[in-house]
Motif scaffolding. Structure first.
Motif, PDB file in Angstrom:
ATOM      1  N   THR A 164      -7.134  -2.432 -13.607  1.00 51.13           N
ATOM      2  CA  THR A 164      -5.946  -2.721 -12.806  1.00 51.13           C
ATOM      3  C   THR A 164      -4.714  -2.830 -13.691  1.00 51.13           C
ATOM      4  O   THR A 164      -3.688  -2.167 -13.444  1.00 51.13           O
ATOM      5  CB  THR A 164      -6.119  -4.043 -12.021  1.00 51.13           C
ATOM      6  OG1 THR A 164      -7.290  -3.957 -11.229  1.00 51.13           O
ATOM      7  CG2 THR A 164      -4.924  -4.322 -11.131  1.00 51.13           C
TER       8      THR A 164
ATOM      9  N   ASN B 165      -1.454  -0.562 -14.082  1.00 50.47           N
ATOM     10  CA  ASN B 165      -0.130  -1.181 -13.900  1.00 50.47           C
ATOM     11  C   ASN B 165       0.771  -0.917 -15.093  1.00 50.47           C
ATOM     12  O   ASN B 165       1.937  -0.532 -14.944  1.00 50.47           O
ATOM     13  CB  ASN B 165      -0.274  -2.696 -13.700  1.00 50.47           C
ATOM     14  CG  ASN B 165      -0.813  -3.039 -12.322  1.00 50.47           C
ATOM     15  OD1 ASN B 165      -0.944  -2.158 -11.471  1.00 50.47           O
ATOM     16  ND2 ASN B 165      -1.108  -4.297 -12.109  1.00 50.47           N
TER      17      ASN B 165
ATOM     18  N   VAL C 151      -3.619  -9.144 -14.968  1.00 48.16           N
ATOM     19  CA  VAL C 151      -3.329  -8.663 -13.612  1.00 48.16           C
ATOM     20  C   VAL C 151      -2.031  -9.280 -13.106  1.00 48.16           C
ATOM     21  O   VAL C 151      -1.161  -8.592 -12.554  1.00 48.16           O
ATOM     22  CB  VAL C 151      -4.500  -9.002 -12.660  1.00 48.16           C
ATOM     23  CG1 VAL C 151      -4.134  -8.692 -11.229  1.00 48.16           C
ATOM     24  CG2 VAL C 151      -5.758  -8.258 -13.064  1.00 48.16           C
TER      25      VAL C 151
ATOM     26  N   SER D 138       1.169  -7.937 -15.042  1.00 47.55           N
ATOM     27  CA  SER D 138       1.478  -6.522 -14.826  1.00 47.55           C
ATOM     28  C   SER D 138       1.834  -6.228 -13.375  1.00 47.55           C
ATOM     29  O   SER D 138       2.756  -5.444 -13.092  1.00 47.55           O
ATOM     30  CB  SER D 138       0.312  -5.651 -15.299  1.00 47.55           C
ATOM     31  OG  SER D 138      -0.863  -5.941 -14.564  1.00 47.55           O
ATOM     32  N   THR D 139       1.128  -6.877 -12.467  1.00 48.14           N
ATOM     33  CA  THR D 139       1.459  -6.655 -11.057  1.00 48.14           C
ATOM     34  C   THR D 139       2.862  -7.171 -10.739  1.00 48.14           C
ATOM     35  O   THR D 139       3.638  -6.546 -10.002  1.00 48.14           O
ATOM     36  CB  THR D 139       0.431  -7.364 -10.145  1.00 48.14           C
ATOM     37  OG1 THR D 139      -0.885  -7.007 -10.548  1.00 48.14           O
ATOM     38  CG2 THR D 139       0.621  -6.990  -8.693  1.00 48.14           C
TER      39      THR D 139
ATOM     40  N   VAL E  28       5.324  -4.676 -11.990  1.00 43.60           N
ATOM     41  CA  VAL E  28       5.341  -3.502 -11.109  1.00 43.60           C
ATOM     42  C   VAL E  28       6.171  -3.799  -9.867  1.00 43.60           C
ATOM     43  O   VAL E  28       7.013  -2.999  -9.443  1.00 43.60           O
ATOM     44  CB  VAL E  28       3.908  -3.081 -10.743  1.00 43.60           C
ATOM     45  CG1 VAL E  28       3.899  -2.117  -9.576  1.00 43.60           C
ATOM     46  CG2 VAL E  28       3.206  -2.480 -11.943  1.00 43.60           C
TER      47      VAL E  28
ATOM     48  N   ALA F 252     -10.994  -6.869  -6.309  1.00 45.47           N
ATOM     49  CA  ALA F 252     -11.727  -5.727  -6.875  1.00 45.47           C
ATOM     50  C   ALA F 252     -12.961  -5.413  -6.046  1.00 45.47           C
ATOM     51  O   ALA F 252     -13.599  -4.384  -6.223  1.00 45.47           O
ATOM     52  CB  ALA F 252     -12.145  -6.047  -8.302  1.00 45.47           C
TER      53      ALA F 252
ATOM     54  N   LYS G 180      -8.264  -3.601  -6.088  1.00 45.86           N
ATOM     55  CA  LYS G 180      -7.908  -3.427  -7.505  1.00 45.86           C
ATOM     56  C   LYS G 180      -8.817  -2.353  -8.060  1.00 45.86           C
ATOM     57  O   LYS G 180     -10.026  -2.415  -7.843  1.00 45.86           O
ATOM     58  CB  LYS G 180      -8.178  -4.723  -8.283  1.00 45.86           C
ATOM     59  CG  LYS G 180      -7.277  -5.870  -7.949  1.00 45.86           C
ATOM     60  CD  LYS G 180      -7.542  -7.012  -8.962  1.00 45.86           C
ATOM     61  CE  LYS G 180      -7.637  -8.331  -8.228  1.00 45.86           C
ATOM     62  NZ  LYS G 180      -8.032  -9.445  -9.058  1.00 45.86           N
ATOM     63  N   PRO G 181      -8.358  -1.385  -8.866  1.00 42.03           N
ATOM     64  CA  PRO G 181      -6.917  -1.196  -9.137  1.00 42.03           C
ATOM     65  C   PRO G 181      -6.189  -0.536  -7.946  1.00 42.03           C
ATOM     66  O   PRO G 181      -6.841   0.028  -7.087  1.00 42.03           O
ATOM     67  CB  PRO G 181      -6.926  -0.288 -10.355  1.00 42.03           C
ATOM     68  CG  PRO G 181      -8.206   0.449 -10.274  1.00 42.03           C
ATOM     69  CD  PRO G 181      -9.180  -0.438  -9.574  1.00 42.03           C
ATOM     70  N   PHE G 182      -4.913  -0.596  -7.924  1.00 43.10           N
ATOM     71  CA  PHE G 182      -4.163  -0.092  -6.771  1.00 43.10           C
ATOM     72  C   PHE G 182      -3.116   0.937  -7.207  1.00 43.10           C
ATOM     73  O   PHE G 182      -2.745   1.016  -8.383  1.00 43.10           O
ATOM     74  CB  PHE G 182      -3.474  -1.250  -6.048  1.00 43.10           C
ATOM     75  CG  PHE G 182      -2.600  -2.072  -6.971  1.00 43.10           C
ATOM     76  CD1 PHE G 182      -3.096  -3.224  -7.560  1.00 43.10           C
ATOM     77  CD2 PHE G 182      -1.285  -1.691  -7.249  1.00 43.10           C
ATOM     78  CE1 PHE G 182      -2.298  -3.975  -8.414  1.00 43.10           C
ATOM     79  CE2 PHE G 182      -0.486  -2.435  -8.111  1.00 43.10           C
ATOM     80  CZ  PHE G 182      -0.984  -3.583  -8.693  1.00 43.10           C
TER      81      PHE G 182
ATOM     82  N   PRO H  34       0.582   1.708  -7.242  1.00 40.48           N
ATOM     83  CA  PRO H  34       1.806   0.887  -7.106  1.00 40.48           C
ATOM     84  C   PRO H  34       2.656   1.258  -5.885  1.00 40.48           C
ATOM     85  O   PRO H  34       3.181   0.398  -5.197  1.00 40.48           O
ATOM     86  CB  PRO H  34       2.564   1.163  -8.398  1.00 40.48           C
ATOM     87  CG  PRO H  34       1.518   1.576  -9.372  1.00 40.48           C
ATOM     88  CD  PRO H  34       0.464   2.276  -8.591  1.00 40.48           C
ATOM     89  N   TYR H  35       2.779   2.540  -5.603  1.00 45.50           N
ATOM     90  CA  TYR H  35       3.605   2.965  -4.468  1.00 45.50           C
ATOM     91  C   TYR H  35       2.991   2.510  -3.162  1.00 45.50           C
ATOM     92  O   TYR H  35       3.690   2.079  -2.247  1.00 45.50           O
ATOM     93  CB  TYR H  35       3.757   4.490  -4.460  1.00 45.50           C
ATOM     94  CG  TYR H  35       4.484   5.006  -5.679  1.00 45.50           C
ATOM     95  CD1 TYR H  35       3.777   5.519  -6.776  1.00 45.50           C
ATOM     96  CD2 TYR H  35       5.890   4.923  -5.755  1.00 45.50           C
ATOM     97  CE1 TYR H  35       4.462   5.959  -7.892  1.00 45.50           C
ATOM     98  CE2 TYR H  35       6.562   5.365  -6.879  1.00 45.50           C
ATOM     99  CZ  TYR H  35       5.846   5.877  -7.947  1.00 45.50           C
ATOM    100  OH  TYR H  35       6.520   6.303  -9.054  1.00 45.50           O
TER     101      TYR H  35
END
Lengths: 574, 123
Positions: free
Chosen positions: A360, A364, B14, B17-18, B21, B84, B103-105, B107-108
């Motif tokens: 993840t 990111n 996570v 960073s998320t 984003v 996840a 997760k993971p995803f 971003p858009y």
């Protein structure tokens, strides 16, 4: 004879006394007749003669009867009887004229009777007594002076007759004894015969029992000569087990008929027998007449049957037991393998889950990287080329992440336990997933050429079929140790869908083809040998088939075929 | 006005960073990593949407969401499950969440989903 009464003697005595009694009666009768009808001319019969004759007549039988009743020792009676005989005789002789009486012959009779009754020695004594009495009577009657010649002659005759009589008596006695001995011998012989017959019967019975025990024994028994090893006896169970007939075996050695499947084992057993004389519960393999090999529990003991040294062996058929043992062992291994797989699955599952978190923030961060670079490029146009370059790198990174994710997903699915349940999925999808997993493990040694045509969805266990395809892919890779190409294809027709996996290896040798799908059969050094057997099981459970075409030196093609549902469902889910 | 997002997750990587984003997409992002502090953070920050990690140490997710929903101001707060675990598909409906983000995803995609939920709430 003295006081020692043997049975012979007693019997003899009784016989003799019966005869004496008869003799007495006879003698008295003769005397009476002679006296009354022959000699009585010219003389008057004294009145006393008649009662005397009567007494004499009765005297004999009475004596016998009294003697038979017992009570008084027989010998005493006998002597008394003999004495009475003598007295009666004398009285009779005196009454009939003394010396001139012709009844003196009765004296000889008496002596012989004594010889019969008592034996030669007593006969001699009696002779003396009677002679003395005769002489005394003659003297008493005053007739001796005139008739001394007659008296002498008669006495001499008595002495002559007595031994004769004694001899006759002895003969009679001997004959009697011989007869009795012979009778007793005959009895003894008969008894011995009877005894022998009984012993023989017992022996036969014992033989019969042994024979029954030997023949009827539920173990295979055999008796072999110790010196030569030749078969002497085999029981029914032995013959039934091995399939041989007695003629084919008796007189031959085990080596000659080849009954020990492993000659080394046989030598071992023989050594044991020679040194210890006994072998116990030795598991060995035996070859039967028809060639098939079975397992037996072998025991043997060296035995002396009379003068002959033999080996008595017992074999218990444990082939079924052995087979059952093997099956238990196999299922134990299968359980161990599945346990291992299950543990592995849990591990993989855990890892797969955990990987998502770092992936993840990798994703990111790559995203952020790109965004910042784009911003920077906007502010500083000279960075445009750099941006372009790095954009590619970012896509590459993201692509890598995607692959990781897919791998992880497949791994998770693969690691889940059997029988997750069936889902409607096309074989091409399952194959693709398996390929992804496979490619991850190959490190570029194997090239994949795939032609995965879309196939209609079939209700199947996704994880299981991934396992099947993966097994086939791994086998294909192992067939090409120095690398090569695997051709993977999926296609379908109206009735069925197929997966085809072709390698360019050496092909499958004919001699192992029949065992290919057997559990635990493998030609690899490592490997459980379970892959194909599990694959077949899974495919069979889905109503499909798994088969192969092979050409030595060219390669092998495995084909998995599954029936497709009826057309209505096909239309629905296409 | 910028929409406010609260992210609750125990993984620092996570979380940060998320957050970064989402900031790229223009959100005002606050974070909380301790399960026990989530409610306090909610009251303090009053976000327009909550991104809630399904598994955090010491967290009973069903009880947690029930507690949040029981407060008047958060009754209709959009809550997205952040997880996840692909099997969470069925869980989020049952526990009272409004959706799930795996997760993971992408971003858009995340931006789109958040925007949708915030918009529908603000309406």
């Amino acid at each position: 004879m003295s006081g020692l009464e043997t049975s012979y003697a007693m019997e003899r005595r009784h016989e003799v006394e019966k005869r004496i009694a008869a003799l007495r009666i006879f003698g008295v009768a003769v005397a009476t007749l002679l006296y009354v009808f022959v000699m009585n001319r010219g003389t008057t019969i004294p009145a006393i003669a008649w009662p005397a004759i009567a007494v004499a007549w009765m005297y004999g039988p009475v004596l016998v009867l009294v003697q038979r009743s017992g009570g008084i020792p027989r010998l005493a009676w006998s002597y008394l009887a003999s004495a009475m005989d003598g007295l009666l005789l004398m009285a009779w002789v005196i009454a009939t004229g003394g010396v001139h009486s012709d009844f003196f012959v009765l004296m000889y009779g008496c002596v012989i009777a004594v010889a019969f009754q008592y034996g030669p020695r007593q006969a001699t004594v009696a002779t003396f007594l009677y002679s003395a009495a005769y002489v005394a009577m003659a003297a008493a009657l005053g007739q001796l002076a005139d008739s001394w010649m007659q008296v002498s002659v008669r006495v001499g005759a008595a002495f002559f007759i007595a031994p004769l009589g004694g001899m006759v008596a002895r003969e009679a006695i001997e004959q009697g004894r011989a007869k009795i001995e012979m009778r007793e011998m005959a009895l003894a012989t008969k008894a011995a015969e009877e005894g022998l017959r009984k012993s023989l019967a017992l022996l036969r019975e014992s033989e019969e029992r042994f024979r029954k025990a030997f023949q009827g024994n539920l173990d295979a028994l055999s008796v072999n000569e110790y010196a030569t090893g030749k078969y002497r006896e085999v029981n029914d169970e032995w013959l039934a087990l091995t399939g041989y007939t007695p003629e084919e075996v008796l007189g031959k050695t085990p080596a000659e008929i080849g009954i020990w499947a492993d000659p080394e084992e046989f030598r071992l057993v023989l050594r044991e027998l020679k040194t210890r004389g006994i072998v116990r519960n030795h598991q060995s393999r035996f070859r039967m007449k028809d060639g098939h090999v079975g397992w037996g529990l072998f025991s043997a003991i060296v035995m002396d049957f009379g003068k002959e040294r033999c080996v008595l062996s017992f074999v218990r058929d444990v082939t079924d037991l052995k087979r059952a043992e093997k099956e238990v062992e196999e299922s134990r291994r299968a359980v161990a393998v599945s346990e291992k797989l299950s543990a592995l699955g849990t591990l993989v599952s855990g890892v797969a889950h955990e990987i998502r978190t770092p992936s993840t923030y990798v994703a990111n961060n790559v995203f952020l990287l790109r965004v910042r670079l784009e911003e920077a490029a906007r502010k500083h146009p000279e960075l445009q080329p750099l941006l372009q370059e790095t954009l590619d790198y970012c896509s590459g990174a993201l692509e890598g992440m995607e692959r990781i994710n897919r791998l992880v997903q497949n791994l998770r699915r693969f690691a889940r336990s059997d029988n997750q349940g069936r889902v409607e999925v096309g074989l091409h999808e399952v194959t693709k997933e398996a390929l992804e997993l496979f490619e991850a493990t190959q490190r570029g040694r194997i090239r994949i050429v795939s032609d995965l045509q879309t196939t209609p969805p079939i209700a199947l266990d996704r994880e299981q079929f991934e396992q099947v395809v993966l097994n086939l892919l791994n086998n294909a890779a192992d067939a090409m140790p120095s690398g090569g190409t695997i051709h993977v294809a999926t296609r379908s027709s109206v009735a069925e869908a197929e997966i085809e996996i072709r390698d360019e290896g050496q092909g499958i040798r004919p001699e192992i083809q029949s065992r290919l799908f057997d559990p635990f059969f493998t030609t690899k050094d490592e490997g459980t040998g379970l892959g194909l057997s599990i694959a077949r099981r899974i495919v069979d459970a889905h109503g499909g088939t798994i088969g192969y075409r092979t050409e030595l030196g060219v390669g092998t093609t495995f084909v998995v075929s599954l029936p497709v549902h009826d057309d209505s469902q096909l239309g629905e889910n296409a | 006005m910028r929409a406010k997002v609260l992210i609750a997750d125990d993984e620092p990587g996570v979380l940060s960073s998320t957050r970064a984003v989402l900031q790229v997409f223009g959100y005002d992002v606050s974070t909380v990593s301790d399960a026990g502090e989530i409610l306090a953070a909610l009251r303090l920050e009053q976000p327009d949407i909550l991104l809630q990690d399904l598994r955090m140490p010491g967290l009973d997710i069903a009880a947690h969401l029930k507690a949040i929903r029981s407060e008047k101001s958060f009754e209709h707060l959009p809550i997205l499950m952040f997880t996840a675990n692909v099997d969470a598909e069925e869980i989020w409906k049952r526990i009272g969440a409004d959706g799930v983000i795996g997760k993971p995803f992408d971003p858009y995609e995340l931006n789109e989903v958040i925007a949708r939920h915030v918009a529908s709430r603000q309406r």
